[in-house]
Design an enzyme around this catalytic site. Sequence first.
Site, PDB file in Angstrom:
ATOM      1  N   THR A   1     -21.011  -0.747  74.481  1.00  0.00           N
ATOM      2  CA  THR A   1     -19.612  -1.241  73.423  1.00  0.00           C
ATOM      3  C   THR A   1     -18.733  -2.167  74.162  1.00  0.00           C
ATOM      4  O   THR A   1     -18.567  -2.252  75.745  1.00  0.00           O
ATOM      5  CB  THR A   1     -17.721  -0.573  72.454  1.00  0.00           C
TER       6      THR A   1
ATOM      7  N   ASP B   1     -12.730  -2.419  69.930  1.00  0.00           N
ATOM      8  CA  ASP B   1     -11.321  -2.298  70.690  1.00  0.00           C
ATOM      9  C   ASP B   1     -10.823  -0.726  70.556  1.00  0.00           C
ATOM     10  O   ASP B   1     -11.005  -0.310  69.668  1.00  0.00           O
ATOM     11  CB  ASP B   1     -10.279  -2.975  70.167  1.00  0.00           C
TER      12      ASP B   1
ATOM     13  N   ASN C   1     -16.085   5.327  79.466  1.00  0.00           N
ATOM     14  CA  ASN C   1     -15.615   4.318  80.068  1.00  0.00           C
ATOM     15  C   ASN C   1     -14.599   3.925  80.035  1.00  0.00           C
ATOM     16  O   ASN C   1     -13.897   3.465  81.459  1.00  0.00           O
ATOM     17  CB  ASN C   1     -16.550   3.828  80.804  1.00  0.00           C
TER      18      ASN C   1
ATOM     19  N   SER D   1     -13.359   9.737  83.953  1.00  0.00           N
ATOM     20  CA  SER D   1     -11.722  10.928  84.906  1.00  0.00           C
ATOM     21  C   SER D   1     -11.423   9.510  85.975  1.00  0.00           C
ATOM     22  O   SER D   1     -11.986   8.449  85.902  1.00  0.00           O
ATOM     23  CB  SER D   1     -11.717  11.526  84.764  1.00  0.00           C
TER      24      SER D   1
ATOM     25  N   TYR E   1      -1.137   5.787  85.421  1.00  0.00           N
ATOM     26  CA  TYR E   1      -1.985   6.009  85.525  1.00  0.00           C
ATOM     27  C   TYR E   1      -2.933   7.357  85.903  1.00  0.00           C
ATOM     28  O   TYR E   1      -3.652   7.749  85.389  1.00  0.00           O
ATOM     29  CB  TYR E   1      -2.913   4.920  86.284  1.00  0.00           C
TER      30      TYR E   1
ATOM     31  N   LYS F   1      -5.040  10.216  83.408  1.00  0.00           N
ATOM     32  CA  LYS F   1      -6.119  10.501  83.625  1.00  0.00           C
ATOM     33  C   LYS F   1      -5.705  12.347  83.715  1.00  0.00           C
ATOM     34  O   LYS F   1      -6.753  12.934  83.315  1.00  0.00           O
ATOM     35  CB  LYS F   1      -6.564  10.456  84.965  1.00  0.00           C
TER      36      LYS F   1
ATOM     37  N   THR G   1     -15.222  -2.271  92.203  1.00  0.00           N
ATOM     38  CA  THR G   1     -15.531  -2.879  91.046  1.00  0.00           C
ATOM     39  C   THR G   1     -13.627  -3.673  90.835  1.00  0.00           C
ATOM     40  O   THR G   1     -13.312  -3.659  92.218  1.00  0.00           O
ATOM     41  CB  THR G   1     -14.930  -2.296  90.561  1.00  0.00           C
TER      42      THR G   1
END
Length: 273
Positions: free
Chosen positions: A32, A56, A83, A134, A148, A152, A183
């Site tokens: 997705t 979404d 993810n 996570s 953030y 998590k 990333t």
Amino acid sequence: MSKTIFITGASRGFGKLWAEAFLKRGDKVVATARNLDTLADLVSTYGDAILPIQLDVNNREADFAAIKQAKQHFGTIDVLINNAGYGLFGAIEETSEQEAREQIETNVFGLLWLTQAAIPVMRAQGHGHIIQVSSFLGQVTFPVLGLYNASKFAVEGLSETLATEVKGFGINVSLIEPNGFTTDWSSASAIHTQSMPEYDALKAAFAEGSSAPGFFGDPEATSAAVLKLVDAENPPLRLFLGKIALPYVKQVYADRIATWEAWQDVAVAAHGN
């Protein structure tokens, strides 16, 4: 035996790397993304082995529909990898209501809706593996990542509880807890609050500390670990990715235990009997 993997946030970063790793070895993948153009290369290469779905994750109805579509298309969902998510950078005082709500909406509620949608499918099958992406920042915290961190920590508590609730259905739950990787999580994918000068020094110190050589791992190296996790007969509840996470978390927990022990007399007295 090949598996059917449903993975969110597959447009780039970990999600795309792992989706391709599964496809390369012959698994079927439901991938997705908000923009399906980002999956065109995988579709071109792997054809019918991949089912791209525009999604979404904040849309609960669409999440349930996507799980239903995947089940109808491939007949099974062996593994769900939640993810999709992003990082909100900024001090807690700087964070607007909208920024805070959107961070929790995506990182916690999007994951929750897909998890809820997948459980009945996996329960009917008698097997399944729910993998929540996570962070080691679900165990410890860094400054200027407060919302953030909070998202998590929420994922950790939700998923640890979930593991005890669905084990009897043959469903395993795992938390992947990466440290920093190269990333675009902290660059193109990141959202930044409007800065206040009072936090400039703190942010500069944080940036300097995280720029040390070797602090960020190579995302390409994570695929083998994820494949091993998916193939494990008895997968762990938690799996760190990277070499920074465990030493850092061990030190933080040692400090916590020392503080709890130092205040234990006060804690025991508060019990009242």
